[in-house]
Design an enzyme around this catalytic site. Structure first.
Site, PDB file in Angstrom:
ATOM      1  N   SER A   5      49.549  27.490  32.265  1.00 57.42           N
ATOM      2  CA  SER A   5      49.837  28.674  31.456  1.00 57.42           C
ATOM      3  C   SER A   5      50.625  28.279  30.220  1.00 57.42           C
ATOM      4  CB  SER A   5      50.647  29.684  32.281  1.00 57.42           C
ATOM      5  OG  SER A   5      51.191  30.711  31.474  1.00 57.42           O
TER       6      SER A   5
ATOM      7  N   TYR B 287      57.512  31.582  38.294  1.00 54.06           N
ATOM      8  CA  TYR B 287      56.120  31.398  37.872  1.00 54.06           C
ATOM      9  C   TYR B 287      56.016  30.304  36.808  1.00 54.06           C
ATOM     10  CZ  TYR B 287      51.703  32.562  35.479  1.00 54.06           C
ATOM     11  OH  TYR B 287      50.460  32.513  34.895  1.00 54.06           O
TER      12      TYR B 287
END
Length: 291
Positions: free
Chosen positions: A183, A196
């Site tokens: 990401s 995350y």
């Protein structure tokens, strides 16, 4: 509204929220665009078999359909989103390819072994592994992240990539490709997605290290680091007002669609990227990143 019109909207999603993860694609408004109508396959993956985790919806669905249009049979793994998984299976089969669906929690190593076994039983080979499944939870402070949430996020996002790649490795041969979804948060962080973001940073290092380890065997390992993409994870993570604004501040002025991201996976899965390993592609709406 035609898919391409949705895709060109700067940020057309209304306020919405889903109460639990994983989110459901069939409940989203508008539905994500998983493939552009003008995308034409050219046989880049003919004769190959691909396994895509989180393949029921979002980026995973888009990757599965793009792979099928390029000639691959596809296995998809999902947690409990049976309706979405069934729709992805239908879409893959509409491309004239076979599709295996697998329901299970990949944070469990035995589940990953079972998945790898089922893929081999069904198809007899495995050429492309896409480690894509993930979860995220908003927390305002490090103090709010419980031990249970921390472990769960790491199990889903990075432990599962270790477990499944390990289970699939005996079946991968020279020329195979492993692709891991990381990401943009791995590169710039996110103060409200601390655990995350940490898992996504771990995935980048996993990609680089595994690529070096498997290079002598002719197996390539790469990653894709999407920016803000309109997937079920978004309404299942953020409050309504954040969802309505999602992606609007990117340089290209809109959130990405899964159809914007999936061609990166096609490239990394095919012979077009035969001299690329240990790298990460950045379909993120124009945000510069430093690797």
């Amino acid at each position: 509204m035609p898919p391409d019109q949705q895709r060109e909207m700067p940020h057309g999603q209304p306020a919405q929220h889903q109460e639990r993860q994983p989110g459901r694609e069939h409940r989203m408004t508008p539905r994500p665009v998983f493939i552009r109508e003008e995308y034409r396959g050219s046989g880049k993956l003919t004769g190959k078999v691909a396994l895509v985790t989180g393949g029921d919806s979002g980026i995973g669905r888009a990757v599965a359909v793009h792979f099928a249009r390029e000639g691959a049979d596809v296995a998809i793994a999902h947690l409990e989103e049976d309706q979405d998984a069934g729709e992805t299976k239908r879409l893959v089969e509409a491309e004239g390819r076979e599709c295996l669906t697998f329901r299970g929690d990949l944070g469990n190593e035995n589940t990953c072994r079972d998945l790898a076994g089922q893929v081999m039983d069904r198809f007899g080979r495995l050429d492309v592994l896409v480690n894509n499944a993930a979860e995220q939870h908003v927390c305002e402070s490090l103090a709010d992240i419980s031990a249970e949430q921390l472990e769960r996020t790491f199990r889903t996002n990075i432990f599962a990539q270790f477990y499944l790649t390990k289970a699939c490795l005996p079946h991968l041969r020279k020329g195979a490709a492993v692709i891991c979804t990381t990401s943009v948060t791995a590169y710039r962080g996110n103060p409200k997605l601390l655990d995350y973001s940490a898992t996504k940073g771990a995935i980048v290092t996993f990609v680089r290290s595994l690529a070096a380890q498997l290079a002598p065997e002719g197996i390539r390992v790469n990653g894709v680091a999407p920016g803000p993409i309109w997937t079920p994870l978004i309404p299942a993570t953020f409050p309504e007002e954040k969802v309505e604004q999602f992606g609007g501040d990117e340089p290209l002025g809109r959130p990405g669609q899964p159809a914007d991201v999936a061609p990166s996976y096609v490239f990394l899965a095919s012979a077009d990227s035969a001299y690329i390993s240990g790298q990460v592609l950045h379909p993120n709406g124009g945000e510069p990143v430093e690797s």
